[in-house]
Design a protein around this motif. Structure first.
Motif, PDB file in Angstrom:
ATOM      1  N   THR A  46      37.247   8.753  76.822  1.00 38.58           N
ATOM      2  CA  THR A  46      37.516   7.549  76.037  1.00 38.58           C
ATOM      3  C   THR A  46      36.353   7.223  75.116  1.00 38.58           C
ATOM      4  OG1 THR A  46      38.970   6.623  77.732  1.00 38.58           O
ATOM      5  CG2 THR A  46      37.997   5.078  76.173  1.00 38.58           C
ATOM      6  N   SER A  47      35.138   7.256  75.652  1.00 38.02           N
ATOM      7  CA  SER A  47      33.967   6.926  74.834  1.00 38.02           C
ATOM      8  C   SER A  47      33.779   7.933  73.698  1.00 38.02           C
ATOM      9  CB  SER A  47      32.706   6.852  75.697  1.00 38.02           C
ATOM     10  OG  SER A  47      32.436   8.099  76.316  1.00 38.02           O
ATOM     11  N   TYR A  48      34.067   9.197  73.969  1.00 43.81           N
ATOM     12  CA  TYR A  48      33.967  10.211  72.914  1.00 43.81           C
ATOM     13  C   TYR A  48      34.967   9.913  71.797  1.00 43.81           C
ATOM     14  CZ  TYR A  48      34.786  14.557  70.395  1.00 43.81           C
ATOM     15  OH  TYR A  48      34.977  15.481  69.400  1.00 43.81           O
ATOM     16  N   SER A  49      36.213   9.615  72.172  1.00 45.81           N
ATOM     17  CA  SER A  49      37.256   9.351  71.182  1.00 45.81           C
ATOM     18  C   SER A  49      36.925   8.117  70.349  1.00 45.81           C
ATOM     19  CB  SER A  49      38.608   9.172  71.882  1.00 45.81           C
ATOM     20  OG  SER A  49      38.931  10.307  72.661  1.00 45.81           O
ATOM     21  N   LEU A  50      36.489   7.055  71.017  1.00 46.22           N
ATOM     22  CA  LEU A  50      36.146   5.825  70.293  1.00 46.22           C
ATOM     23  C   LEU A  50      34.923   6.017  69.407  1.00 46.22           C
ATOM     24  CD1 LEU A  50      36.809   3.174  73.088  1.00 46.22           C
ATOM     25  CD2 LEU A  50      38.153   3.533  71.003  1.00 46.22           C
ATOM     26  N   ALA A  51      33.950   6.788  69.881  1.00 43.02           N
ATOM     27  CA  ALA A  51      32.768   7.065  69.072  1.00 43.02           C
ATOM     28  C   ALA A  51      33.160   7.814  67.802  1.00 43.02           C
ATOM     29  CB  ALA A  51      31.749   7.863  69.875  1.00 43.02           C
ATOM     30  N   GLN A  52      34.099   8.743  67.922  1.00 42.69           N
ATOM     31  CA  GLN A  52      34.582   9.469  66.741  1.00 42.69           C
ATOM     32  C   GLN A  52      35.252   8.510  65.754  1.00 42.69           C
ATOM     33  OE1 GLN A  52      32.737  12.434  67.226  1.00 42.69           O
ATOM     34  NE2 GLN A  52      34.470  13.214  66.055  1.00 42.69           N
ATOM     35  N   ALA A  53      35.998   7.541  66.288  1.00 39.87           N
ATOM     36  CA  ALA A  53      36.656   6.561  65.426  1.00 39.87           C
ATOM     37  C   ALA A  53      35.640   5.654  64.735  1.00 39.87           C
ATOM     38  CB  ALA A  53      37.639   5.731  66.241  1.00 39.87           C
ATOM     39  N   VAL A  54      34.594   5.260  65.453  1.00 47.76           N
ATOM     40  CA  VAL A  54      33.543   4.428  64.846  1.00 47.76           C
ATOM     41  C   VAL A  54      32.860   5.189  63.712  1.00 47.76           C
ATOM     42  CG1 VAL A  54      31.322   3.297  65.247  1.00 47.76           C
ATOM     43  CG2 VAL A  54      33.165   3.048  66.921  1.00 47.76           C
ATOM     44  N   LYS A  55      32.651   6.482  63.912  1.00 44.70           N
ATOM     45  CA  LYS A  55      32.062   7.300  62.850  1.00 44.70           C
ATOM     46  C   LYS A  55      32.951   7.306  61.617  1.00 44.70           C
ATOM     47  CE  LYS A  55      29.618  10.533  65.931  1.00 44.70           C
ATOM     48  NZ  LYS A  55      29.575  11.940  66.428  1.00 44.70           N
ATOM     49  N   LYS A  56      34.258   7.373  61.829  1.00 43.73           N
ATOM     50  CA  LYS A  56      35.194   7.379  60.700  1.00 43.73           C
ATOM     51  C   LYS A  56      35.201   6.025  59.987  1.00 43.73           C
ATOM     52  CE  LYS A  56      40.061   8.175  59.476  1.00 43.73           C
ATOM     53  NZ  LYS A  56      39.782   9.056  58.317  1.00 43.73           N
ATOM     54  N   ILE A  57      35.118   4.939  60.759  1.00 41.46           N
ATOM     55  CA  ILE A  57      35.033   3.610  60.135  1.00 41.46           C
ATOM     56  C   ILE A  57      33.808   3.556  59.227  1.00 41.46           C
ATOM     57  CG2 ILE A  57      34.625   1.145  60.574  1.00 41.46           C
ATOM     58  CD1 ILE A  57      36.258   1.498  63.163  1.00 41.46           C
ATOM     59  N   GLY A  58      32.677   4.018  59.749  1.00 45.47           N
ATOM     60  CA  GLY A  58      31.450   4.154  58.971  1.00 45.47           C
ATOM     61  C   GLY A  58      30.697   2.852  58.738  1.00 45.47           C
ATOM     62  N   ASN A  59      29.390   2.964  58.668  1.00 50.66           N
ATOM     63  CA  ASN A  59      28.492   1.866  58.277  1.00 50.66           C
ATOM     64  C   ASN A  59      28.637   0.604  59.124  1.00 50.66           C
ATOM     65  OD1 ASN A  59      27.456   3.384  56.031  1.00 50.66           O
ATOM     66  ND2 ASN A  59      29.351   2.894  54.929  1.00 50.66           N
ATOM     67  N   ALA A  60      28.901   0.753  60.407  1.00 53.51           N
ATOM     68  CA  ALA A  60      28.962  -0.418  61.288  1.00 53.51           C
ATOM     69  C   ALA A  60      27.556  -0.954  61.516  1.00 53.51           C
ATOM     70  CB  ALA A  60      29.606  -0.049  62.621  1.00 53.51           C
TER      71      ALA A  60
ATOM     72  N   ALA B 159      44.090  11.752  66.979  1.00 52.62           N
ATOM     73  CA  ALA B 159      42.894  12.501  67.356  1.00 52.62           C
ATOM     74  C   ALA B 159      42.412  13.352  66.186  1.00 52.62           C
ATOM     75  CB  ALA B 159      43.188  13.377  68.568  1.00 52.62           C
ATOM     76  N   ALA B 160      43.359  13.925  65.429  1.00 53.81           N
ATOM     77  CA  ALA B 160      42.989  14.745  64.274  1.00 53.81           C
ATOM     78  C   ALA B 160      42.335  13.898  63.181  1.00 53.81           C
ATOM     79  CB  ALA B 160      44.218  15.461  63.718  1.00 53.81           C
ATOM     80  N   ASP B 161      42.798  12.658  63.029  1.00 51.05           N
ATOM     81  CA  ASP B 161      42.235  11.784  61.995  1.00 51.05           C
ATOM     82  C   ASP B 161      40.748  11.522  62.212  1.00 51.05           C
ATOM     83  OD1 ASP B 161      44.599  11.443  60.532  1.00 51.05           O
ATOM     84  OD2 ASP B 161      45.265   9.790  61.827  1.00 51.05           O
ATOM     85  N   VAL B 162      40.323  11.488  63.477  1.00 45.85           N
ATOM     86  CA  VAL B 162      38.910  11.216  63.770  1.00 45.85           C
ATOM     87  C   VAL B 162      38.140  12.501  64.088  1.00 45.85           C
ATOM     88  CG1 VAL B 162      39.411   8.870  64.549  1.00 45.85           C
ATOM     89  CG2 VAL B 162      39.358  10.725  66.231  1.00 45.85           C
ATOM     90  N   GLN B 163      38.801  13.622  63.814  1.00 38.48           N
ATOM     91  CA  GLN B 163      38.179  14.943  64.000  1.00 38.48           C
ATOM     92  C   GLN B 163      37.665  15.128  65.427  1.00 38.48           C
ATOM     93  OE1 GLN B 163      35.242  15.480  60.897  1.00 38.48           O
ATOM     94  NE2 GLN B 163      36.763  15.408  59.270  1.00 38.48           N
ATOM     95  N   ALA B 164      38.518  14.752  66.388  1.00 45.40           N
ATOM     96  CA  ALA B 164      38.146  14.871  67.798  1.00 45.40           C
ATOM     97  C   ALA B 164      38.356  16.297  68.295  1.00 45.40           C
ATOM     98  CB  ALA B 164      38.974  13.897  68.640  1.00 45.40           C
ATOM     99  N   ASP B 165      37.431  16.756  69.094  1.00 46.28           N
ATOM    100  CA  ASP B 165      37.519  18.069  69.722  1.00 46.28           C
ATOM    101  C   ASP B 165      38.563  17.999  70.839  1.00 46.28           C
ATOM    102  OD1 ASP B 165      37.226  20.433  71.097  1.00 46.28           O
ATOM    103  OD2 ASP B 165      35.092  20.171  71.545  1.00 46.28           O
ATOM    104  N   PRO B 166      39.646  18.785  70.783  1.00 48.72           N
ATOM    105  CA  PRO B 166      40.693  18.711  71.813  1.00 48.72           C
ATOM    106  C   PRO B 166      40.174  18.916  73.233  1.00 48.72           C
ATOM    107  CG  PRO B 166      41.430  20.036  69.947  1.00 48.72           C
ATOM    108  CD  PRO B 166      39.970  19.755  69.713  1.00 48.72           C
ATOM    109  N   ALA B 167      39.080  19.631  73.391  1.00 48.82           N
ATOM    110  CA  ALA B 167      38.539  19.884  74.727  1.00 48.82           C
ATOM    111  C   ALA B 167      37.813  18.670  75.294  1.00 48.82           C
ATOM    112  CB  ALA B 167      37.595  21.084  74.694  1.00 48.82           C
ATOM    113  N   GLN B 168      37.534  17.652  74.458  1.00 46.89           N
ATOM    114  CA  GLN B 168      36.767  16.496  74.921  1.00 46.89           C
ATOM    115  C   GLN B 168      37.591  15.216  74.999  1.00 46.89           C
ATOM    116  OE1 GLN B 168      32.581  16.119  73.561  1.00 46.89           O
ATOM    117  NE2 GLN B 168      33.021  17.811  72.168  1.00 46.89           N
ATOM    118  N   ILE B 169      38.906  15.322  74.819  1.00 48.61           N
ATOM    119  CA  ILE B 169      39.752  14.130  74.844  1.00 48.61           C
ATOM    120  C   ILE B 169      40.823  14.252  75.921  1.00 48.61           C
ATOM    121  CG2 ILE B 169      39.366  13.634  72.403  1.00 48.61           C
ATOM    122  CD1 ILE B 169      42.133  14.845  71.827  1.00 48.61           C
ATOM    123  N   GLY B 170      41.430  13.120  76.266  1.00 47.60           N
ATOM    124  CA  GLY B 170      42.532  13.118  77.207  1.00 47.60           C
ATOM    125  C   GLY B 170      42.193  13.741  78.542  1.00 47.60           C
TER     126      GLY B 170
END
Length: 290
Positions: free
Chosen positions: A102-116, A234-245
């Protein structure tokens, strides 16, 4: 100074109503069998975010949640209270995630949001009670973190000053921005819904929810971008399939038990020191305390 504020929120099952169907055979929570609510401590975090927005004109509050498409409900609820919008990270591949995935997926999303500038979330979610996701996100983003926050006292000159509520007292700390702050349930309660915002955003939804809108509302939705809650995969945030779910989750839940405490017997004490001392000795002897 305008701020880009991200609030991590979770739609959680109401654990006050756990029944026999609360868990699936694979050890994951059967969320469809339980009422869904806004995680309580995430509401405390939202209030701190809204106070920062009030104090810093031009700031925006973006709510990020991960879950089923219906999790857009918590974003709409946050918009009723003052948030500007949000994103639902939703994908079948994300299902069954433990805190690490979960933290990996959310971290990827925060990166996509950018400049937090600052990321706020509740200390923990009531469906897991781990308090791990916020700190893990900070680690994955390489940001400093402040946990057990009760109040943001100041945010200026590239630093945030936070009052922390710890087990044995209160601590005031300062951290450089950007950073992650997790908020206690002892923090200020979130402000109530604003009636004007409820009327403005009552049809806000994600793409998955558009089909359920009445035909006349679909036209309104199409013409008003502020009603559009984004959905990312998951693809939108460029998540590695091996690190999610499930593949990215080393932690597996074996069982969930609903424990209900009931009184089987009672003991009436005399109002004197000897009676209290005897009770304490009895509790120590049967390991109820100590």
């Amino acid at each position: 100074m305008s701020l880009n504020i991200v609030v991590l929120a979770k739609q959680v099952p109401d654990t006050r109503n756990v029944g026999k169907d609360a868990m699936k055979e694979d050890g994951t929570i059967n969320r469809a069998a339980l009422p869904a609510i806004f995680n309580p401590e995430d509401l405390n975090a939202l209030e701190q975010a809204l106070r920062l927005k009030d104090a810093n004109p031009g700031s925006t509050v973006t709510v990020l949640t991960m879950g089923l498409p219906r999790a857009s409900e918590v974003i709409r609820e946050a918009m009723f209270r003052g948030a500007d919008g949000g994103i639902v990270l939703t994908d079948r591949a994300l299902g069954g995630a433990d805190t690490l995935a979960t933290s990996y997926s959310l971290a990827q999303a925060v990166k996509k949001i950018g400049n937090a500038d600052i990321i706020l979330g509740g200390r923990q979610a009531i469906d897991g009670d781990t308090a791990q996701v916020g700190p893990q996100i900070a680690e994955k983003l390489g940001m400093p973190q402040v946990t057990y926050a009760e109040e943001i006292l100041d945010l200026s000159n590239g630093h945030v000053t936070v009052k922390r509520r710890l087990e044995n007292g209160v601590e005031t700390v300062k951290a450089p921005l950007p950073c992650v702050v997790t908020v206690n349930g002892s923090a200020a309660e979130c402000r109530p819904r604003n009636a004007v915002r409820v009327m403005k955003y009552k049809y806000a939804t994600s793409p998955s929810g558009v089909a359920s809108l009445p035909e006349n509302i679909k036209e309104i939705y199409g013409n008003r971008p502020e009603l559009h809650i984004q959905e990312w995969s998951a693809a939108d945030v460029q998540a590695d399939p091996a690190q999610i779910g499930m593949p990215g989750s080393p932690t597996k839940v074996k069982n969930i038990v609903n424990v209900v405490f009931t009184a089987k017997e009672n003991l009436r004490l005399e109002n004197n020191d000897e009676a209290i001392e005897n009770l304490v000795k009895e509790l120590l002897a049967n390991h109820t305390i100590g």
